[in-house]
Design a protein around this motif. Structure first.
Motif, short mmCIF file in Angstrom:
data_model
loop_
_atom_site.label_atom_id
_atom_site.label_comp_id
_atom_site.label_asym_id
_atom_site.label_seq_id
_atom_site.Cartn_x
_atom_site.Cartn_y
_atom_site.Cartn_z
N SER A 8 0.82 -1.21 0.00
CA SER A 8 0.00 0.00 0.00
C SER A 8 0.85 1.25 0.00
O SER A 8 0.51 2.26 -0.61
N ILE A 9 1.99 1.19 0.67
CA ILE A 9 2.90 2.34 0.66
C ILE A 9 3.44 2.57 -0.74
O ILE A 9 3.55 3.68 -1.23
N GLY A 10 3.77 1.46 -1.42
CA GLY A 10 4.30 1.59 -2.77
C GLY A 10 3.32 2.25 -3.72
O GLY A 10 3.71 2.94 -4.66
N SER A 11 2.02 2.07 -3.48
CA SER A 11 1.03 2.65 -4.39
C SER A 11 0.60 4.05 -3.98
O SER A 11 0.27 4.88 -4.83
N LEU A 14 4.71 6.40 -3.01
CA LEU A 14 5.84 6.53 -3.92
C LEU A 14 5.67 5.57 -5.09
O LEU A 14 5.38 4.40 -4.89
N LYS A 15 5.81 6.05 -6.27
CA LYS A 15 5.82 5.19 -7.44
C LYS A 15 7.26 4.98 -7.85
O LYS A 15 7.89 5.84 -8.47
N LEU A 16 7.81 3.86 -7.45
CA LEU A 16 9.21 3.58 -7.71
C LEU A 16 9.36 3.08 -9.14
O LEU A 16 9.19 1.90 -9.42
N ARG A 211 14.85 -2.02 -2.16
CA ARG A 211 15.09 -3.01 -3.23
C ARG A 211 13.96 -4.02 -3.29
O ARG A 211 13.48 -4.38 -4.38
N LEU A 212 13.52 -4.50 -2.13
CA LEU A 212 12.42 -5.47 -2.11
C LEU A 212 11.14 -4.85 -2.66
O LEU A 212 10.35 -5.53 -3.33
N GLN A 213 10.94 -3.57 -2.39
CA GLN A 213 9.75 -2.89 -2.91
C GLN A 213 9.83 -2.77 -4.43
O GLN A 213 8.82 -2.91 -5.13
N VAL A 214 11.03 -2.53 -4.95
CA VAL A 214 11.20 -2.33 -6.39
C VAL A 214 11.18 -3.66 -7.13
O VAL A 214 10.46 -3.84 -8.12
N GLU A 215 11.98 -4.62 -6.65
CA GLU A 215 12.15 -5.88 -7.36
C GLU A 215 11.09 -6.91 -7.00
O GLU A 215 10.98 -7.94 -7.67
N GLY A 216 10.34 -6.65 -5.92
CA GLY A 216 9.28 -7.57 -5.54
C GLY A 216 9.74 -8.55 -4.47
O GLY A 216 10.93 -8.81 -4.30
N HIS A 217 8.80 -9.10 -3.72
CA HIS A 217 9.08 -10.04 -2.65
C HIS A 217 8.13 -11.22 -2.80
O HIS A 217 7.28 -11.49 -1.97
N THR A 218 8.26 -11.93 -3.91
CA THR A 218 7.37 -13.03 -4.22
C THR A 218 7.63 -14.21 -3.30
O THR A 218 8.76 -14.40 -2.81
N PRO A 219 6.63 -15.07 -3.08
CA PRO A 219 6.86 -16.28 -2.27
C PRO A 219 7.93 -17.17 -2.86
O PRO A 219 8.67 -17.83 -2.13
N GLU A 220 8.03 -17.18 -4.21
CA GLU A 220 9.05 -18.03 -4.82
C GLU A 220 10.46 -17.56 -4.44
O GLU A 220 11.34 -18.35 -4.14
N ALA A 221 10.64 -16.23 -4.44
CA ALA A 221 11.95 -15.69 -4.05
C ALA A 221 12.27 -16.01 -2.61
O ALA A 221 13.42 -16.32 -2.26
N PHE A 222 11.23 -15.98 -1.75
CA PHE A 222 11.46 -16.30 -0.34
C PHE A 222 11.84 -17.77 -0.18
O PHE A 222 12.73 -18.11 0.60
N GLN A 223 11.18 -18.66 -0.92
CA GLN A 223 11.52 -20.08 -0.84
C GLN A 223 12.94 -20.32 -1.34
O GLN A 223 13.67 -21.14 -0.79
N ASP A 224 13.33 -19.60 -2.40
CA ASP A 224 14.71 -19.74 -2.89
C ASP A 224 15.71 -19.32 -1.83
O ASP A 224 16.75 -19.96 -1.64
N SER A 225 15.41 -18.23 -1.12
CA SER A 225 16.32 -17.76 -0.07
C SER A 225 16.40 -18.76 1.07
O SER A 225 17.46 -18.96 1.66
#
Length: 827
Positions: A8-11, A14-16, A211-225
């Motif tokens: 919600s903050i991103g929308s 700030l429009k990054l 960076r997470l706000q810009v590049e996204g924080h998808t569940p897939e990325a979290f599982q990879d981490s």
């Protein structure tokens, strides 16, 4: 929920977005956190771990990362011993800088006590303030970006990703510059103010959240981490440490010979990381804390209030106690007490002798006086930095100059963004008005390009001076510099500094050529007469301004990166200089003691410099085996791999050397020998740390000891809040694993709660490899009964609830397997 708030903050705030330049924008440089620390922030951002848990893990990792180039003096003072955090952290294995579990932790209070969405909002406010400040000296055409904003600044909604990135990286660089001043003694920490390392770490967290706000924080990325974390965790843990302790050399060599070359290299890097980044640091910290505790305890044993006692009072107190407690008078059973008094008196005399100044007067015991509630003696006048070595002082000055030039480049980058936006607005003007506006903006841009080239050349000169000063300092210190973590890879870092300096010079030439091209384009466009030529000229200048903004932003990135590297080297040199001066002071004190009492003097070479100043085991081993050179290229020798103790995140020099097929066997033998030496060193260091922990416990555990740390109820609550968060995160992980029928209950327990199971070996393994285990040890030191109540009560009920939720068929299968095992054992 926190991730949704961040969306919600991103929308709304700030429009990054990246500027559209027609070309592919280069990748942005974000935080300098390790991959492990970035995963930790991602887990907190996604709501998988609590803020206090994240703070503890992040500070622990940062304390290790900043070991080579620290931003704060790491000396623990006597006044710190009364606060429970320093001593209890040292006994549990946590670094003294880790304050995530304590209520007084600044980083937790300012960052991790808040929702991630709020922290991201504060980061954007900080970026807005920095960007607005950058327009203070900008041309009027640049300032018009902020029309309508308070103070003529920039609206937060108008910020781009590049501006946010640039502003936050600039703040991190400023924290580094302040840290260098602190190390040199030119700046003192204000009471209640954050440490420079804390300011730096907050900027890094802000960068990672952006960076997470810009590049996204998808569940897939979290599982990879999570998978990456699991693979790293399996390389070296407490069970592996325990399995190797106490093994004879022949058995270690036999194991090593059975391993493949790649496996040996991987394990050697893992052992080096455990030794250098954890065990050695903790050994040095415990030594220092135990020494401080002994100094103060010696006065207390004699019945004195502290170091402010006069020489006559010390002698009188000792004589009174010696007559009273002498075995001839108090009985033979009082022999130990009498020896304790004698040792305390000798320690006080040594300490007071080493504290005397050139005039023979006793130095002030301000730290110990503060510990014991006394008024400290006045400090001596004079600046600490006057004693700094010339090479270190020049390097620090050059690094500061590079930082100033990098700041100017950041301001130019912000101005270029503003010029690009003004050119976009001018496209809507009438053709001739649009062209005039474009010409004005292009002239401003051309002038800024020339100024930017000047600043980049200044940064290049600073980088060269820093590299030269580093080489001079290393030549003065000799092999001694290799025995300190601050000297790790310093020669290589100086070489890299030269390369990045030359890169800045190349970029400066490119900016000058762009400026010349813009000026030539302006001359051609001035001759335009037709409407078609005017429109084409306006489009050409607009595209040129957009490309210039992108190039200047990249140049500012390069400038900040170079200045940051120069500041890091400056911090390392400052730490080396402090250690060198301390060593010289110790030698002078030793000479004075020898002159005062020659019968009790020790040989000058009795204490190796490496042991006295906290040498890394690899450096000590390298110094011991320096004469045992082997045939072949120097890069292929094991001692070469050991002589760069700071490079644990990358392959050692021996890994990188090209080898022929016939050299494979020799390389394996060398790596096997290196593994054996590492494990033997680990065993000796483990015993040393265990002994230091025992000694410190004895010093602070006396029934009437004034050294016993005081812990407020709120601080205790903070530590157990940390325990609750890490147990909660582990229970959530266990619930996910339990849903997989292919994983047994034992495997669920071992994978989710390995950090808790490691407490079983707390009396054998001096330093747990996981920060979570160290946090549990900290809680046990505070209140072991309360910790047991938590484990046996709510935690156990939650854990059994997870077991009951498993499929009935799976539980029955595990039960039958257990019955079969018991039957086989009985048979």
């Amino acid at each position: 929920a926190s991730a949704a708030d961040a969306d919600s903050i991103g929308s709304s705030l700030l429009k990054l977005t990246r500027p559209k330049t027609g070309d592919q924008a280069p990748r942005l440089e974000w935080s300098s956190l390790s991959s492990k620390a970035r995963r930790t922030v991602h887990q907190w951002f996604s709501g998988h771990i609590g803020g206090r848990h994240c703070s503890m893990l992040l500070e622990h990792d940062a304390a290790i990362s900043l070991f080579i180039s620290p931003l704060d003096p790491d000396e623990v003072r006597l006044s710190d011993l009364r606060g429970g955090g320093v001593v209890l952290n040292a006994l549990s294995g946590l670094s003294a800088e880790v304050r995530g579990g304590w209520e007084s932790g600044w980083l937790h209070a300012e960052v991790f006590s808040k929702p991630p969405a709020q922290v991201l909002e504060e980061a954007l406010f900080a970026a807005t303030a920095d960007t607005s400040a950058s327009f203070a000296d900008a041309p009027d055409a640049c300032r018009r970006q902020g029309d309508g904003a308070a103070g003529g600044g920039v609206k937060r909604e108008a910020l781009t990703v590049d501006q946010v990135n640039l502003s936050l990286r600039r703040r991190a660089m400023q924290a580094q510059a302040q840290g260098l001043l602190t190390l040199l003694g030119k700046a003192e920490a204000r009471k209640g103010a954050p440490r420079c390392s804390e300011e730096f770490l907050r900027s890094q967290v802000w960068l990672e959240l952006a960076r997470l706000q810009v590049e996204g924080h998808t569940p897939e990325a979290f599982q990879d981490s999570r998978r990456e974390a699991a693979s790293e965790k399996s390389i070296w843990d407490d069970h592996r440490v325990l399995s190797q302790l106490g093994k004879p050399e022949a058995e270690l060599m036999s194991e090593s010979k059975k391993m493949s070359l790649d496996a040996l290299k991987t394990q050697n890097r893992s052992i080096e990381a455990y030794l250098m980044r954890l065990l050695v640091r903790q050994r040095d910290q415990l030594k220092h804390i135990a020494k401080l505790a002994e100094e103060c305890d010696s006065y207390l044993i004699l019945g004195l209030e502290g170091p402010d006692a006069t020489d006559e009072e010390v002698k009188k107190a000792y004589r009174t106690l010696a007559r009273k407690e002498h075995p001839d008078k108090a009985g033979v059973d009082n022999k130990e007490r009498f020896q304790e008094i004698q040792q305390a008196y000798s320690a006080v005399l040594r300490r007071r002798m080493s504290s005397r100044g050139p005039d023979g007067q006793l130095g002030a015991g301000a730290e110990a006086a503060a510990l014991l509630g006394q008024a400290p003696a006045p400090k001596e006048e004079g600046l600490v930095e006057d004693d700094v070595a010339p090479s270190t002082k020049e390097a620090a000055g050059s690094a500061a100059e590079a930082r100033t030039a990098a700041d100017a480049m950041a301001v130019f980058a912000h101005s270029s963004f503003a010029l690009r936006l003004r050119s976009a607005e001018a496209r809507a003007f009438p053709k001739r008005a649009s062209l005039r506006e474009m010409q004005t903006l292009t002239r401003i841009s051309a002038g800024q390009l020339r100024q930017g080239a000047h600043h980049l050349r200044s940064i290049r000169d600073c980088a060269m001076r820093v590299a030269a000063c580093t080489e001079t300092a290393l030549a003065e210190y000799g092999d001694w510099a290799d025995t300190l973590m601050a000297g790790a890879g310093l020669k290589d870092r100086a070489g890299i500094m030269k390369n990045v300096g030359e890169s800045c010079a190349t970029t400066a030439e490119h900016l000058e050529k762009m400026s010349e091209q813009d000026e030539a384009t302006l001359l051609k466009i001035e001759r335009a007469t037709s409407e078609v030529d005017i429109a084409a000229g306006a489009r050409l200048l607009a595209d040129s301004l957009a490309r210039t903004a992108l190039v200047v932003r990249c140049a500012a990135d390069e400038a900040i990166g170079t200045a940051t590297a120069a500041l890091e080297i400056g911090c390392s040199l400052a730490v080396l200089d402090r250690a060198h001066r301390a060593q010289q002071a110790e030698r002078e004190a030793e000479k004075a003691r020898q002159a005062e009492s020659p019968r009790q003097a020790r040989p000058a070479g009795n204490v190796p410099a490496a042991a006295a100043r906290g040498a890394t085991p690899e450096a000590e081993s390298a110094l011991e085996t320096r004469g045992q050179s082997e045939e072949g290229d120097a890069a292929d020798r094991p001692d070469k791999a050991e002589s760069a103790p700071g490079k644990t995140d990358s392959a050692s020099d021996s890994d990188k050397s090209p080898r022929s097929a016939g050299d494979g066997d020799d390389a394996k033998v060398q790596q096997a020998s290196l593994r054996v030496r590492h494990l033997q060193c680990m065993g000796s260091l483990n015993e040393e740390v265990l002994a230091l922990q025992t000694k410190l416990r004895q010093l602070i555990g006396r029934g009437d000891s004034a050294l016993l740390p005081t812990v407020a109820t709120s601080e205790k609550g903070g530590v157990f809040d940390l325990v609750a968060q890490l147990l909660q995160a582990s229970l959530a992980e266990a619930a996910k694993l339990a849903a997989d029928a292919a994983i047994s209950s034992r495997q669920v327990l071992e994978k989710s709660f390995s950090f808790a199971l490691a407490l079983e070996h707390a009396q054998t393994v001096a330093l747990p490899s996981e920060a979570n285990t160290q946090a549990l040890k900290l809680a046990a030191l505070l209140d072991v009964d309360l910790l047991c109540e938590i484990i046996d009560g709510p935690f156990k009920r939650r854990l059994l609830g997870i077991e009951k939720s498993r499929p009935a068929m799976l539980r029955e299968r595990e039960r039958m397997q257990q019955v079969n095992m018991e039957f086989s054992d009985a048979a």
